[in-house]
Design a protein around this motif. Sequence first.
Motif, PDB file in Angstrom:
ATOM      1  N   ARG B 205       0.880  -1.157   0.045  1.00 25.61           N
ATOM      2  CA  ARG B 205      -0.047  -0.034   0.177  1.00 25.61           C
ATOM      3  C   ARG B 205       0.765   1.277   0.086  1.00 25.61           C
ATOM      4  O   ARG B 205       0.451   2.213  -0.502  1.00 25.61           O
ATOM      5  CB  ARG B 205      -0.766  -0.089   1.289  1.00 25.61           C
ATOM      6  CG  ARG B 205      -2.165  -0.806   0.943  1.00 25.61           C
ATOM      7  CD  ARG B 205      -3.040  -0.206  -0.001  1.00 25.61           C
ATOM      8  NE  ARG B 205      -4.219   0.849   0.585  1.00 25.61           N
ATOM      9  CZ  ARG B 205      -4.551   2.018  -0.038  1.00 25.61           C
ATOM     10  NH1 ARG B 205      -4.065   2.137  -1.182  1.00 25.61           N
ATOM     11  NH2 ARG B 205      -5.409   2.546   0.362  1.00 25.61           N
ATOM     12  N   LEU B 206       2.118   1.354   0.554  1.00 26.20           N
ATOM     13  CA  LEU B 206       2.968   2.365   0.687  1.00 26.20           C
ATOM     14  C   LEU B 206       4.464   1.998   0.253  1.00 26.20           C
ATOM     15  O   LEU B 206       5.140   0.921   0.980  1.00 26.20           O
ATOM     16  CB  LEU B 206       2.954   2.836   1.993  1.00 26.20           C
ATOM     17  CG  LEU B 206       3.652   4.278   2.179  1.00 26.20           C
ATOM     18  CD1 LEU B 206       2.928   5.485   1.535  1.00 26.20           C
ATOM     19  CD2 LEU B 206       3.693   4.545   3.818  1.00 26.20           C
ATOM     20  N   ASP B 207       5.067   2.912  -0.662  1.00 28.55           N
ATOM     21  CA  ASP B 207       6.334   2.618  -0.888  1.00 28.55           C
ATOM     22  C   ASP B 207       6.949   4.030  -0.283  1.00 28.55           C
ATOM     23  O   ASP B 207       6.960   4.742  -0.940  1.00 28.55           O
ATOM     24  CB  ASP B 207       6.470   2.308  -2.351  1.00 28.55           C
ATOM     25  CG  ASP B 207       7.946   2.197  -2.894  1.00 28.55           C
ATOM     26  OD1 ASP B 207       8.574   1.675  -2.028  1.00 28.55           O
ATOM     27  OD2 ASP B 207       8.573   2.523  -3.933  1.00 28.55           O
ATOM     28  N   TRP B 208       7.888   3.610   0.856  1.00 28.06           N
ATOM     29  CA  TRP B 208       8.709   4.784   1.304  1.00 28.06           C
ATOM     30  C   TRP B 208      10.127   4.569   1.073  1.00 28.06           C
ATOM     31  O   TRP B 208      10.703   3.374   1.261  1.00 28.06           O
ATOM     32  CB  TRP B 208       8.297   5.080   2.450  1.00 28.06           C
ATOM     33  CG  TRP B 208       8.622   4.329   3.919  1.00 28.06           C
ATOM     34  CD1 TRP B 208       7.758   3.084   3.943  1.00 28.06           C
ATOM     35  CD2 TRP B 208       9.316   4.516   4.864  1.00 28.06           C
ATOM     36  NE1 TRP B 208       8.316   2.590   5.157  1.00 28.06           N
ATOM     37  CE2 TRP B 208       9.500   3.483   5.724  1.00 28.06           C
ATOM     38  CE3 TRP B 208      10.249   5.750   5.079  1.00 28.06           C
ATOM     39  CZ2 TRP B 208      10.029   3.592   6.957  1.00 28.06           C
ATOM     40  CZ3 TRP B 208      11.002   5.647   6.064  1.00 28.06           C
ATOM     41  CH2 TRP B 208      11.075   4.657   7.057  1.00 28.06           C
ATOM     42  N   ARG B 209      10.730   5.536   0.716  1.00 31.48           N
ATOM     43  CA  ARG B 209      12.430   5.402   0.502  1.00 31.48           C
ATOM     44  C   ARG B 209      13.105   6.393   1.290  1.00 31.48           C
ATOM     45  O   ARG B 209      12.626   7.710   1.254  1.00 31.48           O
ATOM     46  CB  ARG B 209      12.833   5.165  -0.851  1.00 31.48           C
ATOM     47  CG  ARG B 209      11.963   4.066  -1.655  1.00 31.48           C
ATOM     48  CD  ARG B 209      12.188   3.990  -3.070  1.00 31.48           C
ATOM     49  NE  ARG B 209      11.365   2.726  -3.379  1.00 31.48           N
ATOM     50  CZ  ARG B 209      12.115   1.756  -3.848  1.00 31.48           C
ATOM     51  NH1 ARG B 209      13.504   1.712  -3.763  1.00 31.48           N
ATOM     52  NH2 ARG B 209      11.380   0.504  -4.275  1.00 31.48           N
ATOM     53  N   LEU B 210      14.533   6.360   1.619  1.00 27.82           N
ATOM     54  CA  LEU B 210      15.466   7.180   1.660  1.00 27.82           C
ATOM     55  C   LEU B 210      16.368   7.399   1.022  1.00 27.82           C
ATOM     56  O   LEU B 210      16.959   6.331   0.397  1.00 27.82           O
ATOM     57  CB  LEU B 210      16.089   6.739   3.160  1.00 27.82           C
ATOM     58  CG  LEU B 210      15.483   6.817   4.455  1.00 27.82           C
ATOM     59  CD1 LEU B 210      14.598   5.626   4.622  1.00 27.82           C
ATOM     60  CD2 LEU B 210      16.375   6.822   5.428  1.00 27.82           C
ATOM     61  N   ASP B 211      16.105   8.418   0.174  1.00 25.71           N
ATOM     62  CA  ASP B 211      16.969   8.553  -1.252  1.00 25.71           C
ATOM     63  C   ASP B 211      17.051   7.370  -2.052  1.00 25.71           C
ATOM     64  O   ASP B 211      18.372   6.874  -2.278  1.00 25.71           O
ATOM     65  CB  ASP B 211      18.567   9.010  -0.663  1.00 25.71           C
ATOM     66  CG  ASP B 211      18.405  10.409   0.127  1.00 25.71           C
ATOM     67  OD1 ASP B 211      18.143  11.100  -0.368  1.00 25.71           O
ATOM     68  OD2 ASP B 211      19.009  10.446   1.178  1.00 25.71           O
ATOM     69  N   GLU B 212      15.788   7.011  -2.468  1.00 24.60           N
ATOM     70  CA  GLU B 212      15.724   5.940  -3.468  1.00 24.60           C
ATOM     71  C   GLU B 212      15.893   4.556  -2.798  1.00 24.60           C
ATOM     72  O   GLU B 212      15.703   3.561  -3.439  1.00 24.60           O
ATOM     73  CB  GLU B 212      16.452   6.412  -4.555  1.00 24.60           C
ATOM     74  CG  GLU B 212      16.355   7.467  -5.388  1.00 24.60           C
ATOM     75  CD  GLU B 212      14.979   7.519  -5.898  1.00 24.60           C
ATOM     76  OE1 GLU B 212      14.098   6.661  -6.316  1.00 24.60           O
ATOM     77  OE2 GLU B 212      14.360   8.625  -5.832  1.00 24.60           O
ATOM     78  N   LYS B 213      16.283   4.514  -1.559  1.00 23.20           N
ATOM     79  CA  LYS B 213      16.762   3.183  -0.884  1.00 23.20           C
ATOM     80  C   LYS B 213      15.390   2.721  -0.130  1.00 23.20           C
ATOM     81  O   LYS B 213      14.807   3.576   0.446  1.00 23.20           O
ATOM     82  CB  LYS B 213      17.916   3.221  -0.019  1.00 23.20           C
ATOM     83  CG  LYS B 213      19.297   3.154  -0.841  1.00 23.20           C
ATOM     84  CD  LYS B 213      20.541   3.393   0.205  1.00 23.20           C
ATOM     85  CE  LYS B 213      21.848   3.937  -0.330  1.00 23.20           C
ATOM     86  NZ  LYS B 213      22.467   4.290   0.766  1.00 23.20           N
TER      87      LYS B 213
END
Lengths: 191, 294
Positions: B205-213
Motif C-alpha cells: 500500500r505504501l512505498d517509502w524510501r530514503l534517497d531511493e533506498k
Amino acid sequence: MSEGYRKIFWGTLLVSFLSPGGSISLVLVLIGWTILKAGLGELEEQAQAGDFKRLGKIAVLAAALSLAGGLLYEMLLMRFPPIVFYPIMVLAVELILFHGMFTESIRYFSERGDGVTAGKYREKDRNFMVLVGIAVLFLSVFYTFNTFVTGLIGISFSLISKIYLLGSIHALKIECDQEETGEEEQSSPAQ
Amino acid sequence: MEKNNRIYKGILILAAVLVLAGTGIVYYFRLEQPVFFAHYYDVRVDRESSYSEDMILRYVTNAYDRRVVTAVEFLEIPGVMLWASEREEAIFSWEGEDDSIPGEVHGRYSVRKVYVRNFSLPEDVEADGKVLRKAKVRFDDGSEMTVDMGELHLYEDERRDETHPFEHVSSSSSSDGTSQTVYRILDELTVTEAENPLAERLKGRLDWRLDEKEPDEAVGSIYGERSILSVSSSVLPGEDILSAYALFDFHPVLTFTDQEGRVHTQRFYNMRSQKENHSFLGLHAYISAREAEK
C-alpha cells in the motif's frame, strides 16, 4: 361532462406535483384527491355511456397509498427498506386510474358514434402508458441502486407523463365543452 | 383497444417484477451492522496543547442510514469516551443546522466519515507505544457496537535536544499519493534504524524510501555534514480489496547515531492514504472479504 374533467384536471395537478411529506403539501394533496374523486363522481352521474363508478374506488386506493407512503416513508425507511419503492406503487395505481379514465372516455365517445375522437384518446392513452412505463423502469433501477442518472431520467419521464396527462384531460374537457355547447345549440331552436 | 390493454398489462407486470426484484436486491445487500474500514494510523498524543486535531475514521453502512456516530471509546483505554461527529466542525452557526444524512452513497451502501474530536487523553493514561485495536462506538439513537478498528499506534512527541542535527528544507505532498520531505544534515550521521510497527501492515500500500533506498537497505548509510536527506513515499493501489480499502496515516521514525555515539530520531509525516474512489461492487466485495475473515 366538461365540469367533471375540469375537476379531474385540477385534482391531478395538485396530486401530481406535490409529495405528501410536509403538513401544507399533505393538506393540498388531500384536497387534490378530493377534487379528483368529485370529478370522477360527476362523470359517473353525467355520462350516458362508460362505467366511471369503479374509477372512484381506484382513486380512493391511489389516494390512500400516496398519503400513507408519504407519511410513513421516513419512519419506515430503515425498518422496512422496500418502502423506497412506494412511488412505483403509486405510479402503478395512478396508471390503473388514468388508463381506466381514458378507457371509459373512449367507450363514451365510441358509443356516441364519435370514432375519430375515440381513436384520438386511444392514442393519447397509449402514449401516456408508454411514458409511465419508461418512468417505472428507470425509477425502479434508481430506487434499487441509487444511480443518479437513472433517477434523473425516471423523474423526467414521470414529469413528462404527468404533463402529458394534464394536457390530455384538458383536451377531454374542451372536447366535452364543445359537445355540450353543440347540444345546447341544437336544443335551443326547438324551444 | 387490444393493443392498449396489452401495453397496460405489460407495464403493470413490469412494475411488479421490478419492485419484487428490487426488494430482493435491497434485502440481499442489506447490512446488519455497519462495517468499519481497517485503519492503520500512527497517532500523536499531544499532552501540552489544549486542542488536538480530529482523528478521522471511516465506515460503511446501509444507504440512508439515519444513525450517526456520537462517541467512541477504545477498549484499550477504558473509561475515556471521545466525542465524535459525522459532520465537519461548523464555522458558522447555520452550518450546524444541516440535518441531511451524511455520507457518500454508492448503490445500497453509504461511506461515512467520523471525526473523533480533540484526540487528547487524561494525564494518567499511558499512551506512548499503546496500540488501539477495538472500539465501542455509540450512535445517536443510543445503540452501541464494538468494532475492529485496525491498528492505531499511539506515540508521544519526543523531546528535542539542543543539538538536534537536522534542518528542515522542504515538504510536499500531492493528490496522486506521492510525498517528499527533505532535511539538511548538520553533523555526520549514520542511519541505525528505520523500523515502524505499521510498516509490515502497509506492504503493498505504501512505498517509502530514503534517497531511493528501501528503509532496510538504508540502515548503515552515512550522511556527511551539510548533506541532504530525502524521504519520499508513494501510495500503491493494494493487492486485494482489503488492502485497497485500508486507511493509513504513517509517521515513520528514523534513528541516527552521530560521531560521538549520541542517538537522534526524526519522525516523517505526509504518508497517508488518498481519498478512495469507492464503488458499490467494490464495497460489497470488501464487506464479503471482511465477513470471510471472521
